[in-house]
Design a protein around this motif. Structure first.
Motif, PDB file in Angstrom:
ATOM      1  N   PRO A   9       0.844  -0.880  -0.014  1.00  0.00           N
ATOM      2  CA  PRO A   9       0.045  -0.069  -0.012  1.00  0.00           C
ATOM      3  C   PRO A   9       0.908   0.929   0.063  1.00  0.00           C
ATOM      4  O   PRO A   9       0.121   2.382  -0.193  1.00  0.00           O
ATOM      5  N   VAL A  10       2.238   1.109   0.223  1.00  0.00           N
ATOM      6  CA  VAL A  10       3.146   2.352   0.436  1.00  0.00           C
ATOM      7  C   VAL A  10       3.390   2.881  -0.985  1.00  0.00           C
ATOM      8  O   VAL A  10       3.845   1.982  -1.588  1.00  0.00           O
ATOM      9  N   GLU A  11       3.350   4.041  -1.136  1.00  0.00           N
ATOM     10  CA  GLU A  11       3.584   4.876  -2.377  1.00  0.00           C
ATOM     11  C   GLU A  11       5.201   4.548  -2.812  1.00  0.00           C
ATOM     12  O   GLU A  11       6.016   4.569  -1.694  1.00  0.00           O
ATOM     13  N   GLY A  50       7.219   3.825   7.222  1.00  0.00           N
ATOM     14  CA  GLY A  50       6.959   3.978   8.644  1.00  0.00           C
ATOM     15  C   GLY A  50       5.758   4.667   8.927  1.00  0.00           C
ATOM     16  O   GLY A  50       4.947   4.373   9.958  1.00  0.00           O
ATOM     17  N   SER A  51       5.277   5.787   8.299  1.00  0.00           N
ATOM     18  CA  SER A  51       4.137   6.540   8.480  1.00  0.00           C
ATOM     19  C   SER A  51       2.822   5.612   8.245  1.00  0.00           C
ATOM     20  O   SER A  51       1.838   5.547   8.827  1.00  0.00           O
ATOM     21  N   PHE A  52       2.953   4.892   7.234  1.00  0.00           N
ATOM     22  CA  PHE A  52       1.989   3.937   6.804  1.00  0.00           C
ATOM     23  C   PHE A  52       1.531   2.863   7.812  1.00  0.00           C
ATOM     24  O   PHE A  52       0.469   2.766   8.561  1.00  0.00           O
ATOM     25  N   ILE A  53       2.687   2.279   8.534  1.00  0.00           N
ATOM     26  CA  ILE A  53       2.799   1.318   9.457  1.00  0.00           C
ATOM     27  C   ILE A  53       2.048   2.221  10.683  1.00  0.00           C
ATOM     28  O   ILE A  53       1.187   1.389  11.510  1.00  0.00           O
ATOM     29  N   ALA A  54       2.344   3.295  11.088  1.00  0.00           N
ATOM     30  CA  ALA A  54       1.816   3.725  12.483  1.00  0.00           C
ATOM     31  C   ALA A  54       0.153   4.032  12.138  1.00  0.00           C
ATOM     32  O   ALA A  54      -0.359   3.873  13.207  1.00  0.00           O
ATOM     33  N   GLU A  55      -0.025   4.476  10.982  1.00  0.00           N
ATOM     34  CA  GLU A  55      -1.629   4.716  10.874  1.00  0.00           C
ATOM     35  C   GLU A  55      -2.458   3.267  10.708  1.00  0.00           C
ATOM     36  O   GLU A  55      -3.324   3.079  11.159  1.00  0.00           O
ATOM     37  N   ALA A  56      -1.460   2.419   9.896  1.00  0.00           N
ATOM     38  CA  ALA A  56      -2.231   1.308   9.672  1.00  0.00           C
ATOM     39  C   ALA A  56      -2.571   0.303  10.981  1.00  0.00           C
ATOM     40  O   ALA A  56      -3.569  -0.502  10.906  1.00  0.00           O
ATOM     41  N   LEU A  57      -1.392   0.588  11.825  1.00  0.00           N
ATOM     42  CA  LEU A  57      -1.795  -0.355  13.038  1.00  0.00           C
ATOM     43  C   LEU A  57      -3.141  -0.084  13.771  1.00  0.00           C
ATOM     44  O   LEU A  57      -3.715  -0.768  14.454  1.00  0.00           O
ATOM     45  N   GLU A  58      -3.421   1.574  13.912  1.00  0.00           N
ATOM     46  CA  GLU A  58      -4.323   2.050  14.701  1.00  0.00           C
ATOM     47  C   GLU A  58      -5.605   1.607  13.690  1.00  0.00           C
ATOM     48  O   GLU A  58      -6.608   1.252  14.420  1.00  0.00           O
ATOM     49  N   ARG A  59      -5.646   1.580  12.517  1.00  0.00           N
ATOM     50  CA  ARG A  59      -6.729   1.236  11.671  1.00  0.00           C
ATOM     51  C   ARG A  59      -7.167  -0.185  11.907  1.00  0.00           C
ATOM     52  O   ARG A  59      -8.304  -0.414  11.963  1.00  0.00           O
ATOM     53  N   PRO A  73      -4.073  -2.504  -3.552  1.00  0.00           N
ATOM     54  CA  PRO A  73      -4.505  -2.455  -5.033  1.00  0.00           C
ATOM     55  C   PRO A  73      -5.713  -3.724  -5.078  1.00  0.00           C
ATOM     56  O   PRO A  73      -5.707  -4.502  -4.206  1.00  0.00           O
ATOM     57  N   SER A  74      -6.453  -3.353  -5.860  1.00  0.00           N
ATOM     58  CA  SER A  74      -7.962  -4.195  -6.174  1.00  0.00           C
ATOM     59  C   SER A  74      -7.362  -5.851  -6.371  1.00  0.00           C
ATOM     60  O   SER A  74      -8.010  -6.520  -5.845  1.00  0.00           O
ATOM     61  N   GLN A  75      -6.414  -6.096  -7.075  1.00  0.00           N
ATOM     62  CA  GLN A  75      -5.864  -7.393  -7.043  1.00  0.00           C
ATOM     63  C   GLN A  75      -5.230  -8.035  -5.991  1.00  0.00           C
ATOM     64  O   GLN A  75      -5.206  -9.126  -5.901  1.00  0.00           O
ATOM     65  N   GLU A  76      -5.061  -7.164  -4.933  1.00  0.00           N
ATOM     66  CA  GLU A  76      -4.267  -7.780  -3.696  1.00  0.00           C
ATOM     67  C   GLU A  76      -5.424  -7.808  -2.467  1.00  0.00           C
ATOM     68  O   GLU A  76      -5.211  -7.968  -1.354  1.00  0.00           O
ATOM     69  N   ARG A  77      -6.702  -7.495  -2.747  1.00  0.00           N
ATOM     70  CA  ARG A  77      -7.841  -7.641  -1.710  1.00  0.00           C
ATOM     71  C   ARG A  77      -7.952  -8.841  -0.939  1.00  0.00           C
ATOM     72  O   ARG A  77      -8.140  -8.784   0.246  1.00  0.00           O
ATOM     73  N   TRP A  78      -7.491  -9.664  -1.491  1.00  0.00           N
ATOM     74  CA  TRP A  78      -7.525 -11.137  -1.005  1.00  0.00           C
ATOM     75  C   TRP A  78      -6.639 -11.238   0.382  1.00  0.00           C
ATOM     76  O   TRP A  78      -6.916 -11.803   1.228  1.00  0.00           O
ATOM     77  N   ARG A  79      -5.711 -10.273   0.418  1.00  0.00           N
ATOM     78  CA  ARG A  79      -4.950 -10.215   1.543  1.00  0.00           C
ATOM     79  C   ARG A  79      -5.699  -9.699   2.883  1.00  0.00           C
ATOM     80  O   ARG A  79      -5.327  -9.984   3.963  1.00  0.00           O
ATOM     81  N   LEU A  80      -6.857  -9.166   2.793  1.00  0.00           N
ATOM     82  CA  LEU A  80      -7.553  -8.755   3.814  1.00  0.00           C
ATOM     83  C   LEU A  80      -8.257  -9.867   4.467  1.00  0.00           C
ATOM     84  O   LEU A  80      -8.907  -9.803   5.716  1.00  0.00           O
ATOM     85  N   TYR A  81      -8.513 -11.120   3.849  1.00  0.00           N
ATOM     86  CA  TYR A  81      -9.307 -12.118   4.326  1.00  0.00           C
ATOM     87  C   TYR A  81      -8.946 -12.771   5.581  1.00  0.00           C
ATOM     88  O   TYR A  81      -9.749 -12.981   6.338  1.00  0.00           O
TER      89      TYR A  81
END
Length: 254
Positions: A9-11, A50-59, A73-81
């Motif tokens: 997800p990180v740019e 680092g910024s992504f991880i900090a926010e993602a942990l809270e989310r 990315p839409s093709q990686e949505r399976w990783r949420l499962y």
């Protein structure tokens, strides 16, 4: 694979850089350190990670699946499962035809936490009842639902389905499982209690029910429920297989 294994997800972090991170031993967010020496991860990229991880942990702690649905990315949505498996609603619809502007939804089955609920047109299939099924779900799972089930529900019931959605047809193709749901089930050894029924049979059964045959509705509902329930087994197989194909959990030899 869990969300915490992911860096894409990180740019500036694509699949190649993500695999480099994994091979260097950074397989989870907790392994990441700002000064990590990985090809393709400069200071700016490391700061973004680092910024992504900090926010993602809270989310993640808040159970905010919608955040990760937007981030991945839409093709990686399976990783949420894996993270949201217990709050995934598997669902399938039956209709009177293939045109959502002309045909009607006849039954909808929802499977979650080992329980299956079926709504029937003319009885309890309403926009409010469908919304109630989706309300507490973090993730929806279908087979070909992005092109069929979701647009049909939205048009027929005048609702908006905005819960994150995993259409299993696409990740299944990534592991070589193509065709309809029934052929894929047979390839995987997923069994059904009833003989195979086609979409055309589902339309016929509904017409017979409208003419007064209660047994026809029982058969249709049973078929629809098995469609929804078997999606759980399919999701488990597909996501586990993709994990094996994608994830690198052993550092490369130096």
């Amino acid at each position: 694979m869990r969300i915490e294994n992911s860096f894409i997800p990180v740019e500036g972090v694509g699949e190649t850089t993500e695999r480099r991170l994994w091979r260097s031993g950074v397989t989870t967010w907790g392994d990441f350190e700002p000064g990590v020496d990985v090809s393709g991860v400069g200071t700016a990229t490391a700061d973004r990670i680092g910024s992504f991880i900090a926010e993602a942990l809270e989310r993640l702690d808040d159970g905010d699946a919608a955040y990760f649905d937007r981030a991945f990315p839409s093709q990686e949505r399976w990783r949420l499962y894996e993270n949201f498996r217990s709050k995934t609603c598997f669902f399938d619809i039956e209709t009177t035809g293939l045109d959502e502007h002309r045909d009607r939804v006849t039954t909808v089955s929802f499977h979650r936490d080992g329980e299956t609920t079926t709504l029937v047109a003319g009885e309890d299939l309403t926009a409010e009842a469908v919304a109630a099924q989706f309300r507490d779900a973090s993730l929806l799972a279908t087979f070909n639902g992005a092109r069929f089930d979701v647009p049909f529900l939205e048009t027929s019931l005048d609702i908006e389905v905005d819960t994150p959605h995993l259409d299993l047809m696409y990740p299944a193709k990534r592991i070589g499982l193509s065709g309809g749901l029934k052929p894929i089930e047979k390839q995987l050894g997923i069994e059904r209690d009833r003989p195979d029924i086609s979409g055309r049979d589902a339309v016929r059964l509904w017409r017979e029910y409208e003419r007064g045959d209660a047994d026809a509705l029982d058969t249709l509902v049973s078929y629809n429920r098995e469609d929804a329930e078997n999606l759980r087994a399919l999701a488990d197989v597909v996501c586990a297989s993709l994990h094996e194909d994608v994830f690198v959990d052993e550092p490369a030899e130096r």
